[in-house]
Scaffold this motif. Structure first.
Motif, PDB file in Angstrom:
ATOM      1  N   ALA A  96      58.117  10.710  -9.966  1.00 48.10           N
ATOM      2  CA  ALA A  96      56.896   9.551 -10.065  1.00 48.10           C
ATOM      3  C   ALA A  96      56.306   9.370  -8.931  1.00 48.10           C
ATOM      4  O   ALA A  96      56.623   9.465  -7.720  1.00 48.10           O
ATOM      5  N   GLY A  97      54.898   9.235  -8.994  1.00 45.51           N
ATOM      6  CA  GLY A  97      53.907   9.323  -7.863  1.00 45.51           C
ATOM      7  C   GLY A  97      52.542   9.623  -8.260  1.00 45.51           C
ATOM      8  O   GLY A  97      52.437   9.564  -9.612  1.00 45.51           O
ATOM      9  N   GLY A  98      51.796   9.794  -7.289  1.00 45.61           N
ATOM     10  CA  GLY A  98      50.284  10.137  -7.728  1.00 45.61           C
ATOM     11  C   GLY A  98      49.185   9.327  -6.979  1.00 45.61           C
ATOM     12  O   GLY A  98      49.408   8.846  -5.930  1.00 45.61           O
ATOM     13  N   GLY A  99      48.135   9.449  -7.238  1.00 41.82           N
ATOM     14  CA  GLY A  99      46.865   9.098  -6.635  1.00 41.82           C
ATOM     15  C   GLY A  99      45.615   9.927  -6.844  1.00 41.82           C
ATOM     16  O   GLY A  99      45.867  11.119  -6.823  1.00 41.82           O
ATOM     17  N   GLY A 100      44.539   9.388  -6.790  1.00 43.63           N
ATOM     18  CA  GLY A 100      43.377  10.160  -7.125  1.00 43.63           C
ATOM     19  C   GLY A 100      42.528  10.320  -5.862  1.00 43.63           C
ATOM     20  O   GLY A 100      43.015  10.117  -4.830  1.00 43.63           O
ATOM     21  N   ASN A 102      39.485   9.562  -2.960  1.00 40.50           N
ATOM     22  CA  ASN A 102      39.136   8.252  -2.365  1.00 40.50           C
ATOM     23  C   ASN A 102      38.030   8.438  -1.110  1.00 40.50           C
ATOM     24  O   ASN A 102      37.965   9.531  -0.702  1.00 40.50           O
ATOM     25  N   SER A 103      37.290   7.451  -1.053  1.00 37.69           N
ATOM     26  CA  SER A 103      36.539   7.488   0.134  1.00 37.69           C
ATOM     27  C   SER A 103      37.268   6.810   1.349  1.00 37.69           C
ATOM     28  O   SER A 103      37.584   5.510   1.230  1.00 37.69           O
ATOM     29  N   PRO A 104      37.414   7.532   2.427  1.00 33.59           N
ATOM     30  CA  PRO A 104      37.808   6.690   3.522  1.00 33.59           C
ATOM     31  C   PRO A 104      37.228   5.582   4.094  1.00 33.59           C
ATOM     32  O   PRO A 104      37.890   4.714   4.932  1.00 33.59           O
ATOM     33  N   MET A 105      36.050   5.293   3.761  1.00 30.62           N
ATOM     34  CA  MET A 105      35.126   4.202   4.394  1.00 30.62           C
ATOM     35  C   MET A 105      35.427   2.892   3.222  1.00 30.62           C
ATOM     36  O   MET A 105      34.933   1.816   3.558  1.00 30.62           O
ATOM     37  N   LYS A 106      35.711   3.337   2.199  1.00 33.29           N
ATOM     38  CA  LYS A 106      36.048   2.181   1.094  1.00 33.29           C
ATOM     39  C   LYS A 106      37.259   2.064   0.832  1.00 33.29           C
ATOM     40  O   LYS A 106      37.682   0.867   0.153  1.00 33.29           O
ATOM     41  N   LEU A 107      38.231   2.849   0.725  1.00 30.86           N
ATOM     42  CA  LEU A 107      39.736   2.638   0.665  1.00 30.86           C
ATOM     43  C   LEU A 107      40.231   2.072   1.999  1.00 30.86           C
ATOM     44  O   LEU A 107      40.251   2.055   2.869  1.00 30.86           O
ATOM     45  N   GLN A 154      40.121  19.349   2.275  1.00 26.21           N
ATOM     46  CA  GLN A 154      39.344  19.217   1.148  1.00 26.21           C
ATOM     47  C   GLN A 154      38.719  17.689   1.617  1.00 26.21           C
ATOM     48  O   GLN A 154      39.769  16.882   1.904  1.00 26.21           O
ATOM     49  N   ARG A 155      37.588  17.338   1.027  1.00 27.72           N
ATOM     50  CA  ARG A 155      36.990  16.280   1.134  1.00 27.72           C
ATOM     51  C   ARG A 155      37.444  15.171   0.136  1.00 27.72           C
ATOM     52  O   ARG A 155      37.974  15.456  -0.975  1.00 27.72           O
ATOM     53  N   ASN A 156      37.573  13.666   0.597  1.00 28.71           N
ATOM     54  CA  ASN A 156      37.914  12.630  -0.251  1.00 28.71           C
ATOM     55  C   ASN A 156      39.238  12.611  -0.944  1.00 28.71           C
ATOM     56  O   ASN A 156      39.446  12.172  -2.011  1.00 28.71           O
ATOM     57  N   PHE A 157      40.229  13.314  -0.409  1.00 33.80           N
ATOM     58  CA  PHE A 157      41.561  13.269  -0.734  1.00 33.80           C
ATOM     59  C   PHE A 157      42.689  12.906   0.506  1.00 33.80           C
ATOM     60  O   PHE A 157      44.023  13.328   0.016  1.00 33.80           O
ATOM     61  N   ALA A 162      47.579  12.992   2.261  1.00 31.91           N
ATOM     62  CA  ALA A 162      48.649  12.654   3.126  1.00 31.91           C
ATOM     63  C   ALA A 162      50.007  12.203   2.638  1.00 31.91           C
ATOM     64  O   ALA A 162      51.034  12.274   3.366  1.00 31.91           O
ATOM     65  N   ALA A 163      50.044  11.483   1.583  1.00 33.72           N
ATOM     66  CA  ALA A 163      51.245  10.932   1.095  1.00 33.72           C
ATOM     67  C   ALA A 163      51.939  12.188   0.635  1.00 33.72           C
ATOM     68  O   ALA A 163      53.521  12.210   0.915  1.00 33.72           O
ATOM     69  N   LYS A 164      51.505  13.271  -0.108  1.00 34.03           N
ATOM     70  CA  LYS A 164      52.256  14.196  -0.765  1.00 34.03           C
ATOM     71  C   LYS A 164      52.744  15.234   0.551  1.00 34.03           C
ATOM     72  O   LYS A 164      53.818  15.891   0.780  1.00 34.03           O
ATOM     73  N   ALA A 165      51.747  15.251   1.621  1.00 32.05           N
ATOM     74  CA  ALA A 165      52.226  16.074   2.925  1.00 32.05           C
ATOM     75  C   ALA A 165      53.490  15.503   3.670  1.00 32.05           C
ATOM     76  O   ALA A 165      54.255  15.852   3.958  1.00 32.05           O
ATOM     77  N   ALA A 166      53.373  14.095   3.425  1.00 35.43           N
ATOM     78  CA  ALA A 166      54.539  13.086   3.960  1.00 35.43           C
ATOM     79  C   ALA A 166      56.020  13.574   3.430  1.00 35.43           C
ATOM     80  O   ALA A 166      57.138  13.799   3.755  1.00 35.43           O
ATOM     81  N   LEU A 167      55.726  13.595   1.842  1.00 38.71           N
ATOM     82  CA  LEU A 167      56.865  13.785   0.913  1.00 38.71           C
ATOM     83  C   LEU A 167      57.370  14.970   1.367  1.00 38.71           C
ATOM     84  O   LEU A 167      58.488  15.437   1.406  1.00 38.71           O
TER      85      LEU A 167
END
Length: 257
Positions: A96-100, A102-107, A154-157, A162-167
């Motif tokens: 279980a997990g996931g995420g699409g 994102n813009s770093p200035m909007k998230l 890559q841009r906008n991810f 970051a979450a998956k790299a941490a995992l």
């Protein structure tokens, strides 16, 4: 033990999160086919009840548990339900997990924090909960489902990657902490034809993605289930702290830019 006998999960008990559909469902079915009793956990109870019933129709043992991995009490209850139903717990798949994108200035930072909790903290806590039961059973195996996005630049991810790299790194670190009692590995899928991906897929996008993939096709959920089966069975008894990349040979994102 013959080579094929090394790929058995007979007399084992596995808890699979996110087992209602997609990769989690495929792993639950594969583990059951290999002989494990499976606890199918997901937020939508109807989904996992369907998977558990499919396993039982095929002669296996399974139960369905409603579990939102964002909730600590529900994580605790899922592990407890596995032990209550089958007397032990030997395998855990943190799917279980996931995420699409994102813009770093909007998230917001709160949304970023929530993504880390969903993908990393929940897995960490489930490992803490499961480990004592695995040690008591005399065997333990944990697989964390991460992503190829963890290593792609890559841009906008930033959130998801970051979450998956941490995992990914958490898997390697905890493998050292729990060895030799428990083996911990990770699988990093590339683009897999799940319902989620199919929902945004067009013929043009698919053609671009396949062209950008060295093996010229997208992955299927069974490709990840096969890797998970290998890592769960005695076939991989000398493997821990590793990441299997199942991505068609891609070394960067294959999505259209």
């Amino acid at each position: 033990m013959s080579l094929l006998e090394r790929f058995t999960l007979k007399d084992n008990v596995a808890l699979v999160t996110g087992a209602g559909k997609g990769i989690g469902k495929a792993i639950a079915l594969a583990y059951a086919e290999a002989g494990a009793s499976v606890v199918c956990a997901a937020r939508t109870l109807a989904d996992v009840e369907t998977v558990a019933e499919q396993i039982r129709r095929q002669g296996g043992q399974a139960i369905a548990i409603s579990c939102d991995v964002n909730d600590a009490d529900q994580r605790d209850a899922a592990v407890a339900a596995a032990v209550e139903a089958f007397g032990k717990l030997t395998h855990l798949v943190n799917n279980a997990g996931g995420g699409g994108p994102n813009s770093p200035m909007k998230l917001s930072w709160e949304e970023f924090d929530s993504s880390m909790h969903f993908n990393v903290t929940s897995a960490y806590h489930l490992i803490q909960l499961a480990a004592p039961h695995m040690i008591e059973a005399g065997q333990g195996n944990i697989i964390n489902i991460t992503s190829g996005a963890a290593r792609y630049i890559q841009r906008n991810f930033s959130r998801y990657a970051a979450a998956k790299a941490a995992l990914t790194h958490l898997s390697k670190m905890l493998a050292q902490d729990f060895a030799p009692a428990i083996r911990i590995n990770a699988i990093a899928p590339g683009p897999i034809m799940t319902d989620a991906l199919a929902g945004v897929m067009t013929d043009e996008i698919r053609q671009i993605m396949e062209t950008n993939t060295p093996l010229r096709c997208l992955g299927e959920v069974e490709d990840i289930a096969a890797a998970a089966l290998y890592l769960a069975t005695p076939a991989s008894k000398w493997v821990t702290g590793k990441v299997i990349e199942v991505d068609g040979g891609a070394e960067s994102s294959v999505f259209p830019t």
